[in-house]
Design an enzyme around this catalytic site. Structure first.
Site, PDB file in Angstrom:
ATOM      1  N   LYS A 187      32.361  37.419  32.725  1.00  0.00           N
ATOM      2  CA  LYS A 187      32.475  38.544  31.785  1.00  0.00           C
ATOM      3  C   LYS A 187      32.682  39.877  32.496  1.00  0.00           C
ATOM      4  CE  LYS A 187      31.082  36.677  27.513  1.00  0.00           C
ATOM      5  NZ  LYS A 187      30.126  36.501  26.433  1.00  0.00           N
ATOM      6  N   ARG A 221      26.859  28.913  28.408  1.00  0.00           N
ATOM      7  CA  ARG A 221      28.273  28.674  28.115  1.00  0.00           C
ATOM      8  C   ARG A 221      29.066  29.192  29.315  1.00  0.00           C
ATOM      9  NH1 ARG A 221      32.640  31.403  26.022  1.00  0.00           N
ATOM     10  NH2 ARG A 221      33.902  30.368  24.451  1.00  0.00           N
TER      11      ARG A 221
HETATM   12  C1  7PM Z   1      37.900  37.769  26.176  1.00  0.00           C
HETATM   13  C2  7PM Z   1      36.775  38.302  25.594  1.00  0.00           C
HETATM   14  C3  7PM Z   1      37.920  36.471  26.603  1.00  0.00           C
HETATM   15  C4  7PM Z   1      35.658  37.529  25.441  1.00  0.00           C
HETATM   16  C5  7PM Z   1      36.800  35.710  26.458  1.00  0.00           C
HETATM   17  C6  7PM Z   1      35.673  36.230  25.874  1.00  0.00           C
HETATM   18  C7  7PM Z   1      30.767  33.881  23.911  1.00  0.00           C
HETATM   19  C8  7PM Z   1      31.250  33.022  22.938  1.00  0.00           C
HETATM   20  C9  7PM Z   1      32.906  33.996  23.938  1.00  0.00           C
HETATM   21  C10 7PM Z   1      29.362  34.034  24.078  1.00  0.00           C
HETATM   22  C11 7PM Z   1      29.134  32.413  22.319  1.00  0.00           C
HETATM   23  C12 7PM Z   1      34.207  34.621  26.950  1.00  0.00           C
HETATM   24  C13 7PM Z   1      34.443  35.440  25.725  1.00  0.00           C
HETATM   25  N1  7PM Z   1      31.820  34.474  24.536  1.00  0.00           N
HETATM   26  N2  7PM Z   1      30.459  32.282  22.154  1.00  0.00           N
HETATM   27  N3  7PM Z   1      32.589  33.104  22.969  1.00  0.00           N
HETATM   28  N4  7PM Z   1      28.590  33.269  23.254  1.00  0.00           N
HETATM   29  N5  7PM Z   1      28.302  31.705  21.558  1.00  0.00           N
HETATM   30  O1  7PM Z   1      33.916  35.259  27.983  1.00  0.00           O
HETATM   31  O2  7PM Z   1      28.841  34.799  24.884  1.00  0.00           O
HETATM   32  O3  7PM Z   1      34.320  33.413  26.957  1.00  0.00           O
HETATM   33  S1  7PM Z   1      34.524  34.457  24.286  1.00  0.00           S
END
Ligand code: 7PM
Length: 245
Positions: A187, A221
């Site tokens: 992240k 995750r």
């Molecule tokens: C761009 C922005 C690409 C954010 C990917 C992401 C989570 C999630 C995501 C989380 C749960 C990523 C995120 N993050 N679902 N989906 N918890 N439950 O880094 O923190 O994968 S997407």
């Protein structure tokens, strides 16, 4: 991403020790284009079906749309991951009927604007109140707490300082009576803290996963399953009773 590529990536995650594999058809990236339920289903259903046939682990459907939840569970999904915490019309009823575990995630605002100067007086307390409200809504709808997972939503309407406060205070989310899930992998908080591009965030991601487990997270995750499983297993070898002390 093509279905073939998504399936190959998920199979690799399962082989490297993932307990659940999450499949999504809509980006939650700030500024991403929304997709229709039909488009989302066209993207995810072939992947969910193929994985359900080929791996014993539950396949998680990452969606906020009730139609997609229903179709994905019919195709074999055994877990719902909703970054909107079942606030979409019809989502709470769908999740209740579908009888699979659900992850309720905290997000401040909506993906398009959530990173425009988010403010909290007490980020841990405010996230906790939100998750408690959603947990109560689920339990009132008939979903038992044993089937609910809560997630503070790192990076979803939070600054680096908010994310750090949340990680330090993660134990305060444990009293809610639901398992805690966190997503910290690759992240932007790592980018901000260390000045690293996304492809160089592996080591910090693994470190954050161990810190989260240490603070009581039951599910992490992650993208890099093999390295994370190795690190968390080592933590468990040192603390077999499951916490620091
Ligand atoms: C761009 C922005 C690409 C954010 C990917 C992401 C989570 C999630 C995501 C989380 C749960 C990523 C995120 N993050 N679902 N989906 N918890 N439950 O880094 O923190 O994968 S997407």
């Amino acid at each position: 991403m093509s279905p073939e590529k998504a399936i190959a990536q998920a199979l690799r995650m399962a082989e490297e020790g993932a307990d659940i594999v999450d499949v999504g058809g809509e980006s939650t990236r700030p500024g991403a284009r929304p997709v229709s339920a039909q488009e989302e289903m066209d993207r995810v259903l072939p992947v969910v079906e193929a994985l359900h046939a080929r791996i014993p682990q539950p396949v998680s459907i990452d969606t906020s749309k009730p139609e997609v939840m229903r179709a994905a569970v019919a195709a074999g999904a055994g877990f719902i991951n909703d970054v909107q915490a079942l606030r979409t019309d019809g989502a709470l009823a769908a999740a209740t009927e579908l009888n699979v575990p659900v992850c309720l995630m905290h997000m401040r605002g909506e993906p398009r604007t959530m990173q425009d100067k988010p403010e909290y007086a007490d980020v841990v307390g405010e996230v906790r109140v939100f998750l408690k409200e959603r947990l109560d809504a689920c339990m009132n709808a008939g979903i038992p707490a044993s089937r609910i997972v809560v997630d503070p939503g790192f990076g979803f309407g939070k600054t680096l300082e908010h994310n750090i406060e949340l990680l330090r205070g993660l134990k305060k989310l444990q009293g809610l009576g639901a398992a805690v899930l966190v997503g910290l992998s690759r992240k932007s908080m790592i980018g901000k803290a260390l000045g690293l591009p996304v492809e160089q965030r592996l080591h910090a991601s693994v470190a954050l996963a161990v810190m989260a487990v240490q603070q009581g997270a039951r599910i992490v995750r992650v993208h890099d399953v093999g390295p994370t499983v190795e690190a968390v297993r080592m933590w468990e070898a040192v603390y077999p009773w499951g916490r620091l002390g």
